[in-house]
Design a protein around this motif. Structure first.
Motif, short mmCIF file in Angstrom:
data_model
loop_
_atom_site.label_atom_id
_atom_site.label_comp_id
_atom_site.label_asym_id
_atom_site.label_seq_id
_atom_site.Cartn_x
_atom_site.Cartn_y
_atom_site.Cartn_z
N SER A 468 0.82 -1.21 0.00
CA SER A 468 0.00 0.00 0.00
C SER A 468 0.86 1.26 0.00
O SER A 468 0.53 2.26 -0.64
CB SER A 468 -0.96 -0.01 1.19
N ALA A 469 2.01 1.23 0.70
CA ALA A 469 2.90 2.39 0.74
C ALA A 469 3.51 2.66 -0.63
O ALA A 469 3.58 3.81 -1.08
CB ALA A 469 3.98 2.20 1.79
N THR A 470 3.97 1.62 -1.30
CA THR A 470 4.54 1.83 -2.64
C THR A 470 3.48 2.27 -3.64
O THR A 470 3.78 3.00 -4.58
CB THR A 470 5.24 0.56 -3.14
N ALA A 471 2.22 1.84 -3.42
CA ALA A 471 1.14 2.31 -4.29
C ALA A 471 0.94 3.82 -4.13
O ALA A 471 0.71 4.54 -5.11
CB ALA A 471 -0.15 1.56 -3.96
N VAL A 472 1.03 4.31 -2.89
CA VAL A 472 0.90 5.75 -2.65
C VAL A 472 2.07 6.50 -3.29
O VAL A 472 1.88 7.55 -3.93
CB VAL A 472 0.85 6.05 -1.13
N MET A 473 3.27 5.98 -3.14
CA MET A 473 4.43 6.64 -3.73
C MET A 473 4.30 6.72 -5.25
O MET A 473 4.62 7.74 -5.87
CB MET A 473 5.71 5.87 -3.36
N ARG A 474 3.82 5.66 -5.84
CA ARG A 474 3.61 5.63 -7.28
C ARG A 474 2.57 6.66 -7.71
O ARG A 474 2.77 7.41 -8.67
CB ARG A 474 3.17 4.22 -7.69
N ALA A 476 1.72 9.34 -6.12
CA ALA A 476 2.26 10.68 -5.90
C ALA A 476 3.16 11.11 -7.05
O ALA A 476 3.07 12.25 -7.54
CB ALA A 476 3.03 10.72 -4.57
N LEU A 477 4.03 10.21 -7.51
CA LEU A 477 4.89 10.55 -8.64
C LEU A 477 4.07 10.76 -9.91
O LEU A 477 4.39 11.64 -10.72
CB LEU A 477 5.93 9.44 -8.85
N ASP A 478 3.03 9.95 -10.10
CA ASP A 478 2.13 10.14 -11.24
C ASP A 478 1.54 11.55 -11.21
O ASP A 478 1.46 12.23 -12.24
CB ASP A 478 1.00 9.11 -11.20
N LYS A 479 1.12 11.96 -10.01
CA LYS A 479 0.49 13.28 -9.86
C LYS A 479 1.49 14.39 -10.17
O LYS A 479 1.16 15.37 -10.84
CB LYS A 479 -0.03 13.43 -8.43
N ILE A 480 2.71 14.23 -9.67
CA ILE A 480 3.74 15.24 -9.92
C ILE A 480 4.04 15.32 -11.41
O ILE A 480 4.13 16.41 -11.99
CB ILE A 480 5.02 14.91 -9.12
N ARG A 481 4.20 14.18 -12.06
CA ARG A 481 4.51 14.18 -13.49
C ARG A 481 3.40 14.82 -14.31
O ARG A 481 3.64 15.63 -15.19
CB ARG A 481 4.73 12.74 -13.98
N LEU A 519 7.19 -0.44 -7.86
CA LEU A 519 8.56 0.08 -7.90
C LEU A 519 9.04 0.30 -9.32
O LEU A 519 9.73 1.29 -9.63
CB LEU A 519 9.50 -0.87 -7.15
N ILE A 520 8.70 -0.63 -10.22
CA ILE A 520 9.08 -0.47 -11.63
C ILE A 520 8.45 0.79 -12.20
O ILE A 520 9.12 1.60 -12.88
CB ILE A 520 8.65 -1.70 -12.45
N ARG A 521 7.17 0.98 -11.94
CA ARG A 521 6.50 2.18 -12.44
C ARG A 521 7.12 3.44 -11.83
O ARG A 521 7.28 4.45 -12.50
CB ARG A 521 5.01 2.10 -12.14
N MET A 522 7.49 3.36 -10.55
CA MET A 522 8.07 4.52 -9.89
C MET A 522 9.39 4.96 -10.53
O MET A 522 9.59 6.14 -10.82
CB MET A 522 8.30 4.21 -8.41
N VAL A 523 10.31 4.02 -10.73
CA VAL A 523 11.59 4.41 -11.31
C VAL A 523 11.40 4.90 -12.74
O VAL A 523 12.13 5.79 -13.21
CB VAL A 523 12.63 3.26 -11.25
N ILE A 566 6.74 -2.96 -19.62
CA ILE A 566 6.71 -2.51 -21.02
C ILE A 566 5.94 -1.20 -21.14
O ILE A 566 6.37 -0.26 -21.83
CB ILE A 566 6.09 -3.61 -21.91
N ASP A 567 4.81 -1.12 -20.47
CA ASP A 567 4.01 0.10 -20.51
C ASP A 567 4.79 1.29 -19.94
O ASP A 567 4.68 2.42 -20.42
CB ASP A 567 2.72 -0.11 -19.74
N THR A 568 5.58 1.02 -18.89
CA THR A 568 6.42 2.06 -18.29
C THR A 568 7.43 2.60 -19.30
O THR A 568 7.63 3.82 -19.42
CB THR A 568 7.15 1.50 -17.06
#
Length: 638
Positions: A468-474, A476-481, A519-523, A566-568
């Motif tokens: 759940s924590a990594t989902a939030v981080m992901r 958040a980065l989506d929102k920033i981007r 994590l993959i989506r985050m990086v 791949i989508d990333t």
């Protein structure tokens, strides 16, 4: 990609007040097989005492998870389940508590219980005992009978939560016609009504037949509970659960309700989350007995014990109400996303590669995902802030005190569950609310940093917390981007490979696909945020991340995580500014190698949840067109 669905309510074992010392000594000398055979004989005996003793020993053996496969294989559930209908109240109660405890272990155990026909006895109990039962205050067994009903309700909830077959049996029975009568506070106590609401909250969700039946049979009772007055924890819990059931009877679409009902529900949710959970738990810890010098805890007695138990019950009710409120809010957000998933499917007949860019861009504004009344309520009632606070646990010394004392361990577990649910809800809120409601880009960045401390702390106790924590981080980065496309975000311009090493290590070592995916989506998102500030350092970071994701994609066994990788990469290299980097890492050649691997794994792994199927389908469709598109651009530059 895809919506984060509500995690189901935390299962809690029923505490059986039984002295097990004799059974423990017996199990220490007899073989496990002999002990199970003894239980089997006792459960089938004619004497009440024998059956009750057998159920006590059965309950004891469940306490050790290693025993459960043996209990299942010997068919004990099939023998014990009919005791839910026994003439003796004590036997019915012991059977209900034992089987309920067994159903809390894992969902696989629930499936095994279903295979041993437990639903026949559960259904028969409601048909034979619950259709017209009213607690008789003059009966010596009234408390026992009430407890039996609550345990069987919780057993039914756990079975339906785990098994589609249990839900099917539920629909074929008269149980959903019977349960609405138990929503009458004038006849049944708060514990009974609460148990029924918790069960309905689960079994009605995504169940059209149950929605229709409860909407027609329980509308008056639910509206009455929604309108209760008072701030007593029991009242708060009842109102919160009623709000959840009402929304679920509408298929999760709160917009179908009258405006005044929407406003009342939102006010109830905000009020439930206004209680300071850390403060009440800190206050509770100050009354919990501590270990003495010899390491023992002396439990309070008499009036002091009753006062402590009452305080624990109050705190537990508040935490349960807050978890329910958070789950309801998460579902309100996720319902609005269902159409977005469908719209992400690109047409197979669309051969215009240039349109790939449009397909990769989110065109809907965050503000469009919630109707005006709900958005205004979220903003004015500060719903996000109230949910975010629940991601923070009380002080570590408070948590340790609650964990060490057996009676308060339930509060400790509920705090952990509340934190996980709050993170999942935060994920949905970040994806749904305008960035201004989240403190702007800097506010979201702070959420990302604070959540990272939870996701990567050394003593993390739960896989669910990490997920759940990594989902939030992901998110958040989506929102920033999404809100930094003009290049006005410089939060990550100084990002170095050493800064993301912990995430790369996490991807390599993590055995949980959901966490790997996040994590993959985050990086990948971090790399995309560097595209607008390309230099030697940032280009090196982007290339290293790209080669890392490609390497991991070849090792990935789960097709949907492969699709995520791949989508990333497709998202990362969609921008024309990345052409030179794509050529440097030979992206199109390497993606061409991955394309048949993705197709083969997609054929092999067809049984996937809907959101994962959409992800795999989208990646499979977009990848060939992206390769053609990028090859054409690179060839033009040669």
């Amino acid at each position: 990609m895809g919506k984060i669905r509500k995690s189901k309510p935390n299962r809690t074992k029923r505490s059986m007040v039984v002295n097990y010392s004799n059974e423990e000594e017996e199990l220490g000398t007899d073989s496990k097989e002999n002990a199970i055979q003894t239980i089997m004989d006792q459960l089938q005996a004619a004497e009440v005492e024998e059956k009750y003793c057998g159920l006590q020993t059965f309950a004891l053996m469940i306490e050790n998870p290693e025993n459960i496969p043996h209990l299942i294989n010997c068919g004990l559930v099939k023998v014990a389940a009919p005791l839910l209908l026994d003439q003796a109240s004590s036997v019915r109660n012991a059977a209900a508590g034992t089987l309920r405890n067994m159903s809390t272990v894992t969902m696989d155990i629930c499936d095994a219980m279903m295979e041993q026909d437990i639903m026949t006895s559960v259904t028969s109990y409601f048909h034979e005992h619950a259709e017209s039962w009213v607690p008789d205050t003059n009966s010596k067994t009234v408390d026992e009978d009430i407890d039996t009903f609550i345990q069987i309700i919780n057993l039914l909830l756990n079975l339906c939560e785990s098994s589609d077959l249990a839900v099917k049996y539920l629909g074929q029975s008269r149980i959903l016609d019977i349960l609405p009568r138990y929503l009458d506070l004038g006849t049944f106590n708060g514990d009974v009504v609460t148990a029924v609401l918790q069960c309905l909250f689960v079994v009605v969700e995504d169940n059209p037949a149950a929605m229709t039946k409860i909407r027609s049979n329980a509308e008056i009772q639910l509206q009455a509970l929604l309108g209760l007055n008072g701030e007593d924890p029991t009242i708060v819990l009842l109102k919160t659960l009623s709000a959840g059931v009402i929304i679920n009877t509408c298929g999760g679409n709160i917009t179908t309700l009258p405006t005044d009902v929407i406003n009342r529900i939102m006010s109830i949710l905000a009020n439930t989350l206004s209680v300071d959970h850390r403060l009440i738990c800190s206050q509770l810890s100050s009354t919990v007995p501590l270990r003495n010098e010899s390491g023992k805890v002396e439990a309070p007695k008499g009036k002091a014990a009753q006062q402590l138990n009452n305080q624990i019950q109050v705190v537990s009710q508040i935490l349960t109400a807050q978890q329910s409120a958070i789950e309801i809010i998460a579902n309100i957000c996720s319902f609005e996303d269902t159409d977005d998933m469908q719209s992400s499917d690109s047409s197979e007949n669309d051969d215009a590669d240039d349109e790939l860019l449009e397909n990769c861009i989110e065109t809907n504004l965050a503000e469009d995902k919630l109707v005006t009344e709900v958005m205004e309520a979220f903003t004015s009632l500060e719903i996000f802030d109230k949910v975010w606070v629940r991601t923070q646990l009380p002080a570590s010394n408070v948590m340790l005190i609650l964990k060490e004392y057996e009676v308060s361990q339930l509060v400790y577990k509920r705090l952990l569950s509340l934190q996980t649910r709050a993170l999942l809800c935060t994920n949905n809120l970040i994806s749904t609310l305008p960035i201004e409601n989240l403190g702007g880009i800097n506010g979201v960045y702070k959420i990302w940093l604070d959540t990272g401390k939870l996701a990567f702390k050394q003593d993390v106790e739960s896989v669910n917390l990490s997920e759940s924590a990594t989902a939030v981080m992901r998110a958040a980065l989506d929102k920033i981007r999404d809100n930094a496309k003009s290049g006005d975000c410089n939060l990550f311009t100084d990002l170095a490979l050493s800064d993301i090493e912990i995430m790369l290590t996490g991807i390599r070592e993590c055995e949980v696909p959901e966490i790997r995916s996040n994590l993959i989506r985050m990086v990948g998102i971090l790399a995309s945020l560097l595209v607008n500030s390309l230099n030697e350092v940032t280009s090196n970071v982007i290339c290293t991340i790209t080669e890392f994701i490609l390497e991991q994609a070849h090792k990935e066994n789960e097709v949907w995580v492969l699709a995520e990788a791949i989508d990333t990469l497709v998202d990362l290299f969609t921008e024309d500014e990345t052409d030179e980097l794509a050529a440097k890492v030979k992206l199109t050649d390497k993606l061409s190698i991955l394309a048949p691997i993705l197709r083969n794994k997609a054929r092999q792994q067809k049984r996937l949840p809907k959101e994962y199927k959409v992800l795999v389908s989208t990646a499979s469709s977009n990848l060939p067109r992206f390769i053609r598109y990028k090859k054409n651009r690179l060839s033009c530059k040669c």
